[in-house]
Every structure is written in C-alpha cells, then in structure tokens.
Design a protein around this motif. Structure first.
Motif, PDB file in Angstrom:
ATOM      1  N   LEU A 121      73.779  40.285  67.512  1.00 55.38           N
ATOM      2  CA  LEU A 121      73.326  40.065  68.653  1.00 55.38           C
ATOM      3  C   LEU A 121      74.018  38.691  69.541  1.00 55.38           C
ATOM      4  CD1 LEU A 121      69.351  39.913  68.565  1.00 55.38           C
ATOM      5  CD2 LEU A 121      70.824  41.844  68.881  1.00 55.38           C
ATOM      6  N   ASP A 122      74.254  39.091  70.681  1.00 51.38           N
ATOM      7  CA  ASP A 122      74.944  38.187  71.658  1.00 51.38           C
ATOM      8  C   ASP A 122      74.240  37.434  72.614  1.00 51.38           C
ATOM      9  OD1 ASP A 122      76.955  36.315  72.910  1.00 51.38           O
ATOM     10  OD2 ASP A 122      77.668  38.221  74.221  1.00 51.38           O
ATOM     11  N   PRO A 123      73.780  36.120  72.352  1.00 51.05           N
ATOM     12  CA  PRO A 123      72.698  35.782  73.380  1.00 51.05           C
ATOM     13  C   PRO A 123      72.955  35.428  74.797  1.00 51.05           C
ATOM     14  CG  PRO A 123      73.594  33.957  72.008  1.00 51.05           C
ATOM     15  CD  PRO A 123      74.326  35.153  71.417  1.00 51.05           C
ATOM     16  N   VAL A 124      74.353  35.420  75.267  1.00 52.19           N
ATOM     17  CA  VAL A 124      74.686  35.619  76.603  1.00 52.19           C
ATOM     18  C   VAL A 124      74.443  37.019  76.934  1.00 52.19           C
ATOM     19  CG1 VAL A 124      76.798  35.333  78.052  1.00 52.19           C
ATOM     20  CG2 VAL A 124      76.402  33.668  76.157  1.00 52.19           C
ATOM     21  N   ARG A 125      75.048  37.937  76.275  1.00 53.62           N
ATOM     22  CA  ARG A 125      74.802  39.431  76.695  1.00 53.62           C
ATOM     23  C   ARG A 125      73.383  39.732  76.959  1.00 53.62           C
ATOM     24  NH1 ARG A 125      78.096  43.981  73.899  1.00 53.62           N
ATOM     25  NH2 ARG A 125      76.712  45.371  75.058  1.00 53.62           N
ATOM     26  N   LEU A 126      72.690  39.289  75.944  1.00 54.73           N
ATOM     27  CA  LEU A 126      71.205  39.768  75.828  1.00 54.73           C
ATOM     28  C   LEU A 126      70.373  39.090  76.946  1.00 54.73           C
ATOM     29  CD1 LEU A 126      68.925  41.264  74.015  1.00 54.73           C
ATOM     30  CD2 LEU A 126      68.927  38.884  72.894  1.00 54.73           C
ATOM     31  N   THR A 127      70.674  37.679  77.410  1.00 60.24           N
ATOM     32  CA  THR A 127      70.063  37.059  78.602  1.00 60.24           C
ATOM     33  C   THR A 127      70.591  37.619  79.955  1.00 60.24           C
ATOM     34  OG1 THR A 127      70.186  35.031  77.026  1.00 60.24           O
ATOM     35  CG2 THR A 127      69.906  34.758  79.351  1.00 60.24           C
ATOM     36  N   LEU A 128      71.832  38.153  79.865  1.00 64.15           N
ATOM     37  CA  LEU A 128      72.249  38.549  81.123  1.00 64.15           C
ATOM     38  C   LEU A 128      71.704  40.157  81.379  1.00 64.15           C
ATOM     39  CD1 LEU A 128      76.079  37.880  81.245  1.00 64.15           C
ATOM     40  CD2 LEU A 128      74.352  37.022  82.695  1.00 64.15           C
ATOM     41  N   ALA A 129      71.367  40.645  80.323  1.00 67.75           N
ATOM     42  CA  ALA A 129      70.772  42.174  80.256  1.00 67.75           C
ATOM     43  C   ALA A 129      69.220  41.821  80.735  1.00 67.75           C
ATOM     44  CB  ALA A 129      70.818  42.651  78.816  1.00 67.75           C
ATOM     45  N   ASN A 144      55.225  33.558  81.493  1.00 68.05           N
ATOM     46  CA  ASN A 144      55.635  31.938  81.523  1.00 68.05           C
ATOM     47  C   ASN A 144      56.783  31.507  81.122  1.00 68.05           C
ATOM     48  OD1 ASN A 144      52.721  31.294  81.952  1.00 68.05           O
ATOM     49  ND2 ASN A 144      52.325  32.223  80.073  1.00 68.05           N
ATOM     50  N   VAL A 145      57.914  32.275  81.210  1.00 70.90           N
ATOM     51  CA  VAL A 145      59.265  31.813  81.131  1.00 70.90           C
ATOM     52  C   VAL A 145      59.651  31.261  82.241  1.00 70.90           C
ATOM     53  CG1 VAL A 145      61.557  32.735  80.446  1.00 70.90           C
ATOM     54  CG2 VAL A 145      59.766  33.289  79.177  1.00 70.90           C
ATOM     55  N   LEU A 146      60.331  29.923  82.110  1.00 73.70           N
ATOM     56  CA  LEU A 146      60.631  29.321  83.393  1.00 73.70           C
ATOM     57  C   LEU A 146      62.225  29.315  83.435  1.00 73.70           C
ATOM     58  CD1 LEU A 146      58.665  25.923  83.431  1.00 73.70           C
ATOM     59  CD2 LEU A 146      58.207  27.996  84.712  1.00 73.70           C
ATOM     60  N   ARG A 147      63.042  29.236  82.102  1.00 76.30           N
ATOM     61  CA  ARG A 147      64.487  29.190  82.257  1.00 76.30           C
ATOM     62  C   ARG A 147      64.769  29.738  80.818  1.00 76.30           C
ATOM     63  NH1 ARG A 147      66.892  23.800  83.754  1.00 76.30           N
ATOM     64  NH2 ARG A 147      66.162  24.526  85.975  1.00 76.30           N
ATOM     65  N   LEU A 148      65.876  30.732  80.795  1.00 75.61           N
ATOM     66  CA  LEU A 148      66.598  31.012  79.576  1.00 75.61           C
ATOM     67  C   LEU A 148      68.054  30.452  79.411  1.00 75.61           C
ATOM     68  CD1 LEU A 148      65.350  34.541  79.346  1.00 75.61           C
ATOM     69  CD2 LEU A 148      64.619  32.687  78.036  1.00 75.61           C
ATOM     70  N   SER A 149      68.485  29.511  78.711  1.00 76.75           N
ATOM     71  CA  SER A 149      69.726  29.269  78.466  1.00 76.75           C
ATOM     72  C   SER A 149      70.386  29.793  77.162  1.00 76.75           C
ATOM     73  CB  SER A 149      69.754  27.583  78.425  1.00 76.75           C
ATOM     74  OG  SER A 149      69.084  27.079  79.526  1.00 76.75           O
ATOM     75  N   PRO A 150      71.272  30.590  77.166  1.00 79.34           N
ATOM     76  CA  PRO A 150      72.062  30.989  75.911  1.00 79.34           C
ATOM     77  C   PRO A 150      72.743  30.202  75.300  1.00 79.34           C
ATOM     78  CG  PRO A 150      72.853  32.115  77.832  1.00 79.34           C
ATOM     79  CD  PRO A 150      72.011  31.298  78.424  1.00 79.34           C
ATOM     80  N   VAL A 151      72.870  30.069  74.120  1.00 80.86           N
ATOM     81  CA  VAL A 151      73.516  29.098  73.419  1.00 80.86           C
ATOM     82  C   VAL A 151      74.535  30.112  72.503  1.00 80.86           C
ATOM     83  CG1 VAL A 151      73.665  27.259  71.537  1.00 80.86           C
ATOM     84  CG2 VAL A 151      71.917  27.499  73.301  1.00 80.86           C
ATOM     85  N   VAL A 152      75.961  29.682  72.698  1.00 79.30           N
ATOM     86  CA  VAL A 152      76.737  30.539  71.723  1.00 79.30           C
ATOM     87  C   VAL A 152      76.954  30.148  70.452  1.00 79.30           C
ATOM     88  CG1 VAL A 152      79.233  31.198  71.727  1.00 79.30           C
ATOM     89  CG2 VAL A 152      78.146  31.140  73.786  1.00 79.30           C
ATOM     90  N   ALA A 153      76.787  28.876  70.053  1.00 80.48           N
ATOM     91  CA  ALA A 153      77.021  28.148  68.745  1.00 80.48           C
ATOM     92  C   ALA A 153      76.386  26.720  68.832  1.00 80.48           C
ATOM     93  CB  ALA A 153      78.447  28.161  68.559  1.00 80.48           C
ATOM     94  N   THR A 154      76.090  26.111  67.788  1.00 78.45           N
ATOM     95  CA  THR A 154      75.853  24.654  67.784  1.00 78.45           C
ATOM     96  C   THR A 154      76.762  24.054  66.654  1.00 78.45           C
ATOM     97  OG1 THR A 154      74.017  25.331  66.237  1.00 78.45           O
ATOM     98  CG2 THR A 154      73.460  25.210  68.601  1.00 78.45           C
TER      99      THR A 154
END
Length: 183
Positions: A121-129, A144-154
């Motif tokens: 899974l790629d969080p950026v692609r998933l969020t954009l989809a 109830n979701v206000l904002r989604l922020s994808p994180v590639v790595a930590t």
C-alpha cells in the motif's frame, strides 16, 4: 506506594506504559483528524473505505486455494459437508490482525488517529484515490473525517535521521521532474 504518587508521577507512569505497549508510529501511514470523541468511529469508517479502495488498487493474491472445486457427486457424508462449511466460513471471516493491510496505531490523542499501511500500500495513492472517488461521486463515505494526511515514511527526531529520510524520500520526487527555470 501507588497511593502516594503525585499527579506528575501518575502521568509519567502512564506515558511510560503506553511507550512500552509496542505500537510505534513507523513507516508509511495516514494521519486523520476528527471531532473529539469520534476517534473509534473514524477508524472503523476508514478501515472500510480504505480497505475497499486498496482491494481495487492492489488486489490480494489468490495463491491460497481452499479446496478443489471438482468433487464427486456421491460424497454426501457429514464430514465432507462440515469441511465445506468450515472452508466457506473461513473465506467469509475477516482477516486476522496480522493479515490486515491497514492497522490502527494507538496514540492516545484526542481528535487524531494514525493508520499504518503495510506494503504494497502507498498512502499517497490511497488517499488520492479516496479524494478522486469523492470528487467523482460527490459523496464522502466517511462521516467524521476532517482531514487525511498521508505519510510516506517516519524516523527518529535527530538531524542525521531526518537528513537520511529526506534524501530517501525526496530524491525520487525531484528526479522524476526535469529541471525547469523558475522566475
């Protein structure tokens, strides 16, 4: 001894207990903001929505076959029926926690949730989809979701780790685009 603890000591002990729990904010994932008190509901909504989108983008391998479909017609024993029923039930059941592609990481913070994404899974692609689906249909599947922020790595918060992560994450992005003159 536990009765004589000050408020600060109780807070410290609680923080240390959460740190020992084992859930860490590592790797790719999605930060989600939500109204206070709705964190559990948001996690459930996101599991449903993002897992269905992940199935479309990255279908699971059907490598695990449960049983041969070609059976003889004269097998009507109770054991065969029970085996067939058990196979159907196992196919219907939700995947175990270790098989999930999305995992909620407990962070004990109000109005905030983190879903960790397992490969591929790629969080950026998933969020954009998900955003494209909302744009296409005109309706969000979450309440109830206000904002989604994808994180590639930590990484750990020290300068060498941050520089290493920045090189690892940002170099492919800037190499993909040819250099352009800016005014």
């Amino acid at each position: 001894m536990s009765q004589n603890l000050t408020k600060r000591e109780k807070t410290k002990n609680r923080y240390r207990a959460l740190a020992r729990k084992g859930d860490r904010l590592e790797g790719p994932g999605i930060w989600c903001t939500c109204p206070m008190g709705k964190e559990k509901q948001v996690i459930g909504e996101l599991y449903d929505v993002l897992d269905s989108l992940a199935e479309e983008l990255w279908p699971r391998d059907p490598s695990v076959s449960t049983k041969n479909d070609a059976q003889s017609d004269d097998d009507t024993d109770e054991e065969d029926f029970e085996k067939a029923l058990a196979n159907e039930l196992s196919a219907i059941k939700k995947p175990a926690a270790n098989e999930r592609r999305l995992k909620n990481v407990f962070i004990d913070t109000k109005c905030l949730a983190f879903l960790s994404c397992r490969p591929p899974l790629d969080p950026v692609r998933l969020t954009l989809a998900y955003f494209e689906e909302i744009e296409r249909t005109g309706r969000a599947r979450t309440r109830n979701v206000l904002r989604l922020s994808p994180v590639v790595a930590t990484c750990v918060a020290n300068p060498t780790e941050i520089a290493s992560l920045a090189r690892r994450v940002l170099n492919p992005v800037f190499e993909a685009d040819p250099p352009r003159p800016y005014r």
